[in-house]
Design an enzyme around this catalytic site. Structure first.
Site, PDB file in Angstrom:
ATOM      1  N   ASP A 220       0.831  -1.202   0.000  1.00  0.00           N
ATOM      2  CA  ASP A 220       0.000   0.000   0.000  1.00  0.00           C
ATOM      3  C   ASP A 220       0.877   1.269   0.000  1.00  0.00           C
ATOM      4  O   ASP A 220       2.004   1.246   0.484  1.00  0.00           O
ATOM      5  CB  ASP A 220      -0.835  -0.053   1.298  1.00  0.00           C
ATOM      6  CG  ASP A 220      -1.943   0.962   1.347  1.00  0.00           C
ATOM      7  OD1 ASP A 220      -2.814   0.921   0.466  1.00  0.00           O
ATOM      8  OD2 ASP A 220      -1.943   1.803   2.280  1.00  0.00           O
ATOM      9  N   GLU A 244       1.355  -0.100  -4.865  1.00  0.00           N
ATOM     10  CA  GLU A 244       0.379   0.931  -5.243  1.00  0.00           C
ATOM     11  C   GLU A 244       1.093   2.272  -5.323  1.00  0.00           C
ATOM     12  O   GLU A 244       1.585   2.782  -4.323  1.00  0.00           O
ATOM     13  CB  GLU A 244      -0.736   1.016  -4.185  1.00  0.00           C
ATOM     14  CG  GLU A 244      -1.708   2.138  -4.466  1.00  0.00           C
ATOM     15  CD  GLU A 244      -2.410   2.688  -3.228  1.00  0.00           C
ATOM     16  OE1 GLU A 244      -3.525   3.199  -3.360  1.00  0.00           O
ATOM     17  OE2 GLU A 244      -1.836   2.610  -2.116  1.00  0.00           O
TER      18      GLU A 244
END
Ligand SMILES: *[C@@H]1O[C@H](CO)[C@@H](O)[C@H](O)[C@H]1NC(C)=O
Ligand SMILES: *[C@@H]1O[C@H](CO)[C@@H](O)[C@H](O)[C@H]1NC(C)=O
Ligand SMILES: *[C@@H]1O[C@H](CO)[C@@H](O)[C@H](O)[C@H]1NC(C)=O
Ligand SMILES: *[C@@H]1O[C@H](CO)[C@@H](O)[C@H](O)[C@H]1NC(C)=O
Ligand SMILES: *[C@@H]1O[C@H](CO)[C@@H](O)[C@H](O)[C@H]1NC(C)=O
Ligand SMILES: *[C@@H]1O[C@H](CO)[C@@H](O)[C@H](O)[C@H]1NC(C)=O
Ligand SMILES: *[C@@H]1O[C@H](CO)[C@@H](O)[C@H](O)[C@H]1NC(C)=O
Length: 521
Positions: A220, A244
């Site tokens: 993330d 990400e």
């Protein structure tokens, strides 16, 4: 690649550690654990606007692996697994798993450590992979300033950058050292310039991957940590890492392809959703972005995560209801270079808008399999597998744009030719591709309808479509007569409709093989 683990008996046990190359030919189903399946198969109400836990667990996922595998997926990506803030915050409960409080405990709402291990082995028994989502950038607090002693193991204020919320996304220092979140729910930004923090995180990811025999890690908020943090973290994970990096520019995202295996291909996602949302969408802009990504990312677009939806963005069907546009847009991730990722619920035509509406409970769909988009996904997965079997260079040959003008686009990745359109359900698209790369008069089929066509004398393809539908052309010789993909017109021998899986030795068998190799080798 073989990973050796030291166990108390000092015997070397080996398990597979899946590398980027091992993920290249996979297809991933992304699910939100709390929203995918309940452990007892019950179907409780789940109002997304309440932002509360709805009851999905890892056991629930195990019970629904047939549903995922029947669509042709051979990997799943699950939400973060660690313990989150337990209270009801200004933004509801931490059902999504992104509000870490304790990296050394599991989120008990999703089950026990044994349940997670059982999910991992159930997947491996099916030759499927497990990808786990991790958050390294921050910990979530329910007060401002945070109660640092509630965090494990980073329980001192000095473990964090000093508090300031990000205000300027064009200032990379601000992005890396200031905080996400807000005063209601500060996401305290770990001091990832500190060697102790770095070492703790690296050891943690090694242990987590080994504890649960994880095959890949989705990371993330990667752009919120300095780039040179990532290579050692990725190495410590020891498996495929995909990050990400939420940005629309390939120039920004490409730098991160140097420090971890792969990225979720957000620049292409922006162009894709915009291109297929209306007949006015710009297909040339999609081509331009894909070509930029192919030339600027470290491994081209190979192994990037290619997606139309995820848990952070409004679902595509909240942007358009036109099923022709939906089918075209859904086709893209399966006919290009990267690893296709499907966000759970897309196959059930879920249409939730921005978070939290896009995190619907899947049990409310009844997991019905004879639905148009379930069939579409199943066909696309089978076609990609057939293309991989038919051409040993499929996974290393960049997709080529043969044309992109007006409302039609044609892309080739031999032996596959995808003819897409954003004309919408009342349009009658036509494609005329003089150099499609087929043999003269070769027998072809649109695998979405099993309609046969023939290449022309120069191997070109000219077809007219109906109702704005996409076509995915393949030679009938690339399809198996005994397969599931247009078997009635197939002329190939090898089974290709079903996933071509080779048996993977179990951990125990491998351990034994290793011991034998060590004794006699
Ligand atoms: C801070 O967290 C610790 C550990 O969970 C807890 O014991 C303490 O009561 C909390 N302090 C406040 C002010 O909430
Ligand atoms: C960039 O952000 C940092 C951290 O917030 C700040 O100290 C610095 O002044 C900013 N630089 C510019 C040029 O605004
Ligand atoms: C790994 O497992 C051990 C033993 O069960 C446990 O103590 C530890 O917290 C786990 N670590 C992680 C990161 O899962
Ligand atoms: C990215 O988004 C920004 C801000 O919305 C916009 O100005 C820019 O043109 C976009 N760039 C690309 C490559 O799409
Ligand atoms: C579509 O995108 C292309 C490539 O980025 C660009 O040159 C063109 O101006 C765009 N067309 C429109 C109508 O915006
Ligand atoms: C085309 O899509 C629109 C938007 O969803 C819908 O209202 C219309 O009924 C559809 N028409 C056909 C022919 O499917
Ligand atoms: C993926 O490739 C590997 C070899 O790298 C092969 O063993 C495996 O069967 C392939 N899997 C699929 C699903 O095609």
């Amino acid at each position: 690649m073989i990973r050796k683990l030291l166990v108390p008996s000092l015997l070397a046990i080996s398990t597979f550690a899946a590398s980027a190359d091992d993920w290249r030919n996979r297809s991933i189903y992304q699910l939100v654990t709390d929203r995918f399946a309940t452990p007892d198969g019950s179907s409780p109400a789940c109002d997304t606007s309440n932002r509360k836990y709805c009851g999905g667990t890892w056991k629930g996922v195990v019970n629904k692996l047939d549903y995922i595998q029947n669509m042709g997926f051979d990997a799943i990506w699950i939400s973060p697994i660690v313990a989150n803030v337990e209270s009801t915050t200004a933004y509801g409960e931490a059902f999504h798993g992104y509000w870490t409080e304790d990296i050394n405990s599991l989120n008990s709402h999703f089950g026990s450590g044994d349940d997670l291990k059982a999910l991992s082995s159930a997947l491996h028994d099916r030759q499927m992979y497990l990808m786990v989502d991790v958050v390294v950038n921050h910990m979530a607090a329910t007060s401002d300033p945070p109660n640092y002693s509630s965090f494990e193991p980073f329980s001192a204020q000095a473990d964090f950058h000093s508090e300031c919320f990000i205000t300027d996304y064009n200032n990379q220092t601000d992005v890396e050292q200031c905080w996400l979140g807000d005063k209601n729910l500060p996401l305290a930004d770990l001091n990832t310039e500190d060697d102790n923090i770095v070492n703790t995180m690296n050891t943690w990811i090694t242990t987590l991957v080994n504890n649960y025999t994880v095959d890949g890690v989705r990371i993330d908020t990667v752009k919120h940590i300095r780039k040179d943090f990532w290579p050692n973290f990725a190495k410590s994970a020891g498996v495929f890492t995909i990050g990400e990096v939420l940005d629309n520019a390939t120039t920004y995202v490409s730098a991160y392809t140097q420090v971890i295996d792969s990225v979720l291909d957000y620049p292409t996602w922006f162009a894709l959703t915009s291109a297929f949302q209306t007949p006015q969408g710009n297909l040339s802009a999609l081509a331009a972005i894909v070509q930029q990504a192919q030339s600027s990312y470290k491994n081209g677009e190979f192994m990037t995560g290619s997606f139309l939806e995820n848990h952070d963005q409004p679902r595509f069907q909240s942007l358009t209801q036109d099923q022709a546009l939906v089918k075209n847009a859904m086709t893209w991730p399966f006919v290009q270079d990267g690893v296709p990722i499907l966000y759970y619920g897309q196959e059930q035509a879920y249409a939730g808008g921005a978070d939290p509406a896009n995190r619907e409970a899947l049990w409310l769909s009844g997991y019905v399999e004879d639905k148009p988009l379930v069939t579409h996904v199943k066909t696309l997965n089978a076609a990609r597998k057939a293309a991989i079997s038919a051409n040993s260079n499929f996974l290393t040959s960049p997709v080529k744009f043969l044309s992109a003008e007006g409302t039609t686009v044609a892309v080739s990745k031999a032996p596959m030719l995808a003819l897409l359109t954003n004309g919408g359900n009342s349009s009658t698209p036509s494609w005329s591709i003089p150099a499609a790369g087929y043999q003269a008069n070769e027998e072809l089929v649109d695998i979405l309808t099993c309609t046969k066509i023939n290449a022309d004398g120069n191997g070109g393809v000219s077809v007219q479509g109906t109702s704005g539908q996409p076509q995915v052309i393949m030679p009938t010789s690339a399809l198996s007569k005994s397969g599931t993909l247009c078997a009635n017109v197939a002329t190939g021998g090898q089974a290709s409709g079903a996933p071509a899986l080779s048996p993977v030795p179990t951990g125990a068998a491998l351990a034994l093989a290793f011991i034998i190799a060590n004794l006699f080798g």
